[in-house]
Design an enzyme around this catalytic site. Structure first.
Site, mmCIF file in Angstrom:
data_model
loop_
_atom_site.group_PDB
_atom_site.id
_atom_site.type_symbol
_atom_site.label_atom_id
_atom_site.label_comp_id
_atom_site.label_asym_id
_atom_site.label_seq_id
_atom_site.Cartn_x
_atom_site.Cartn_y
_atom_site.Cartn_z
ATOM 1 N N CYS A 1 -11.294 28.563 15.701
ATOM 2 C CA CYS A 1 -11.468 29.596 14.692
ATOM 3 C C CYS A 1 -10.311 29.760 13.706
ATOM 4 O O CYS A 1 -9.243 30.216 14.080
ATOM 5 C CB CYS A 1 -11.602 30.891 15.465
ATOM 6 S SG CYS A 1 -12.987 31.811 14.988
ATOM 7 N N CYS B 1 -6.596 34.909 18.681
ATOM 8 C CA CYS B 1 -7.428 34.233 17.680
ATOM 9 C C CYS B 1 -6.634 33.968 16.408
ATOM 10 O O CYS B 1 -5.976 34.854 15.877
ATOM 11 C CB CYS B 1 -8.648 35.103 17.366
ATOM 12 S SG CYS B 1 -9.713 34.414 16.090
ATOM 13 N N CYS C 1 -7.659 40.404 17.151
ATOM 14 C CA CYS C 1 -7.574 39.814 18.491
ATOM 15 C C CYS C 1 -6.422 38.799 18.492
ATOM 16 O O CYS C 1 -6.466 37.811 17.761
ATOM 17 C CB CYS C 1 -8.880 39.128 18.874
ATOM 18 S SG CYS C 1 -10.328 40.178 18.644
ATOM 19 N N CYS D 1 -9.898 38.232 8.919
ATOM 20 C CA CYS D 1 -10.607 39.128 9.847
ATOM 21 C C CYS D 1 -9.702 40.314 10.169
ATOM 22 O O CYS D 1 -8.494 40.158 10.280
ATOM 23 C CB CYS D 1 -10.945 38.375 11.130
ATOM 24 S SG CYS D 1 -11.907 39.332 12.325
HETATM 25 N N1 SAH Z 1 -15.622 37.916 15.405
HETATM 26 C C1 SAH Z 1 -16.679 37.341 16.190
HETATM 27 C C2 SAH Z 1 -16.986 35.897 15.869
HETATM 28 C C3 SAH Z 1 -15.841 34.937 15.597
HETATM 29 S S1 SAH Z 1 -14.876 34.348 16.960
HETATM 30 C C4 SAH Z 1 -16.412 37.519 17.643
HETATM 31 O O1 SAH Z 1 -15.361 38.040 18.007
HETATM 32 O O2 SAH Z 1 -17.277 37.207 18.459
HETATM 33 C C5 SAH Z 1 -15.916 33.293 17.910
HETATM 34 C C6 SAH Z 1 -15.464 33.183 19.368
HETATM 35 O O3 SAH Z 1 -14.294 32.349 19.508
HETATM 36 C C7 SAH Z 1 -15.103 34.525 19.960
HETATM 37 O O4 SAH Z 1 -15.606 34.663 21.244
HETATM 38 C C8 SAH Z 1 -13.595 34.453 19.960
HETATM 39 O O5 SAH Z 1 -13.061 35.365 20.829
HETATM 40 C C9 SAH Z 1 -13.352 33.003 20.325
HETATM 41 N N2 SAH Z 1 -11.997 32.534 20.030
HETATM 42 C C10 SAH Z 1 -11.157 32.948 19.067
HETATM 43 N N3 SAH Z 1 -9.985 32.293 19.109
HETATM 44 C C11 SAH Z 1 -10.070 31.417 20.126
HETATM 45 C C12 SAH Z 1 -9.177 30.441 20.674
HETATM 46 N N4 SAH Z 1 -7.967 30.247 20.162
HETATM 47 N N5 SAH Z 1 -9.618 29.709 21.721
HETATM 48 C C13 SAH Z 1 -10.853 29.889 22.240
HETATM 49 N N6 SAH Z 1 -11.741 30.785 21.755
HETATM 50 C C14 SAH Z 1 -11.358 31.557 20.723
#
Ligand code: SAH
Length: 340
Positions: free
Chosen positions: A330, A116, A113, A109
């Site tokens: 994720c 993530c 972020c 990706c």
């Molecule tokens: N790119 C898209 C979809 C994938 S992430 C998006 O950003 O919405 C799906 C969700 O999981 C998002 O809300 C993301 O911020 C969250 N997420 C990612 N890593 C995480 C983590 N380590 N713990 C909890 N939620 C997380």
């Protein structure tokens, strides 16, 4: 050669018309693919031999492969190997309303972020349509189940692979395809504003979720870097437009990060930002990743945040914490595989 699961019903219909065949052949093939779920063109018994042979030369039906599976009581997590040796994941959740599958849309990706796991590796490529469709089909076949709900929240940013994702949604929603109701499908985006406007036109009854994670630009610029390109006022404007035009409720995801976005003042600020919107907030307990940059908010503070939002009359829920032990967050299984 094209994979047959890349084709929408309209495209398949056009294919048959172009080849001087009756257009209803497309529906017959779709029925074999998505209702009977056969694995070979030769099993499509109501097709003439010439048609089967033509399909054989023009298309492949090859499936992506599950190479690892982890599970606990509620969550099953699958690692897929793609034909170019890339890896993706899908997560199956047993909910009280049915079986929900979280599908990936990209290998890696680019959204960056930091909390993530998927952001650690840059995007390698977009998934093609068949690679998304088959996450559902292959798991359904392996487990002998019927998936009733789909959340597009796996690895990748769905709106950064917009055309393929929209075609994927079309195929799984099609009454002749997997016939998964649009209201049983949710797409989650970190906020690519131009695509949100596209989605107003293209999304139909599919649910929209926004990964908000912050009540103001200062914090959001850090957590969700795309905010630097599309700041909150632009994002919120597009969402108000979405709600006005579609009359549908939006979900805001908000991952709770200790002392970053989880304080009383953040809850108050978030309440102001969302006041009067047809929406609800989904508080997500943070699933720690390898980089150790952030820590999880404790239960007590999550409840405190929740109570403030409630008091301010914002609809809010706390997401069940599932699959922590099996690294269902994720991109975590894929990251492990790449390491090995
Ligand atoms: N790119 C898209 C979809 C994938 S992430 C998006 O950003 O919405 C799906 C969700 O999981 C998002 O809300 C993301 O911020 C969250 N997420 C990612 N890593 C995480 C983590 N380590 N713990 C909890 N939620 C997380």
């Amino acid at each position: 050669m094209q994979n047959i699961y890349d084709y929408s019903l309209i495209e398949l219909t056009n294919y048959f018309i172009k080849n001087n065949e009756k257009s209803y052949r497309a529906k017959q093939v779709y029925n074999w693919l998505y209702q009977q779920k056969v694995n070979s063109f030769f099993m499509m018994q109501n097709l003439k031999k010439e048609i089967i042979e033509k399909l054989e030369t023009d298309f492949t039906m090859k499936n992506i492969k599950i190479i690892d599976k982890q599970q606990d009581n509620y969550v099953k997590k699958y690692l897929f190997k793609l034909f170019d040796d890339n890896y993706i994941e899908a997560v199956l959740l047993e909910q009280n309303y049915g079986l929900s599958l979280c599908v990936s849309t990209q290998v890696g990706c680019n959204m960056g972020c930091l909390f993530c796991q998927s952001a650690v590796t840059k995007k390698i490529r977009d998934l093609s349509v068949y690679e998304m469709v088959q996450q559902i089909l292959v798991i359904e076949e392996k487990e002998n189940i019927r998936i009733s709900h789909v959340v597009v929240m796996g690895i990748g940013e769905p709106f950064d692979n917009y055309d393929n994702v929209m075609k994927f949604l079309n195929i799984i929603n099609d009454p002749n395809g997997l016939a998964i109701g649009a209201r049983h499908i949710t797409v989650s985006t970190c906020g690519l504003v131009p695509r949100i406007y596209d989605f107003i036109e293209d999304g139909g009854q599919v649910n929209l979720a926004i990964s908000l994670h912050a009540p103001n630009d200062k914090i959001r610029n850090q957590l969700v870097p795309i905010n630097q390109a599309y700041p909150l006022n632009e994002l919120m404007k597009s969402i108000r437009e979405y709600i006005r035009k579609t009359n549908r409720r939006v979900t805001f995801e908000y991952v709770m990060l200790k002392e970053i976005n989880d304080q009383t003042e953040h809850a108050e600020e978030l309440s102001k930002l969302l006041k009067g919107l047809n929406c609800y907030v989904n508080l997500i307990p943070y699933n720690p990743t390898e980089n150790n940059l952030y820590q999880s908010t404790n239960k007590e503070q999550i409840l405190k945040f929740y109570d403030i939002m409630k008091k301010n009359k914002i609809n809010i829920t706390i997401r069940r914490e599932l699959g922590k032990e099996i690294m269902a967050g994720c991109g975590q299984l894929r990251a492990k595989q790449e390491e090995e």
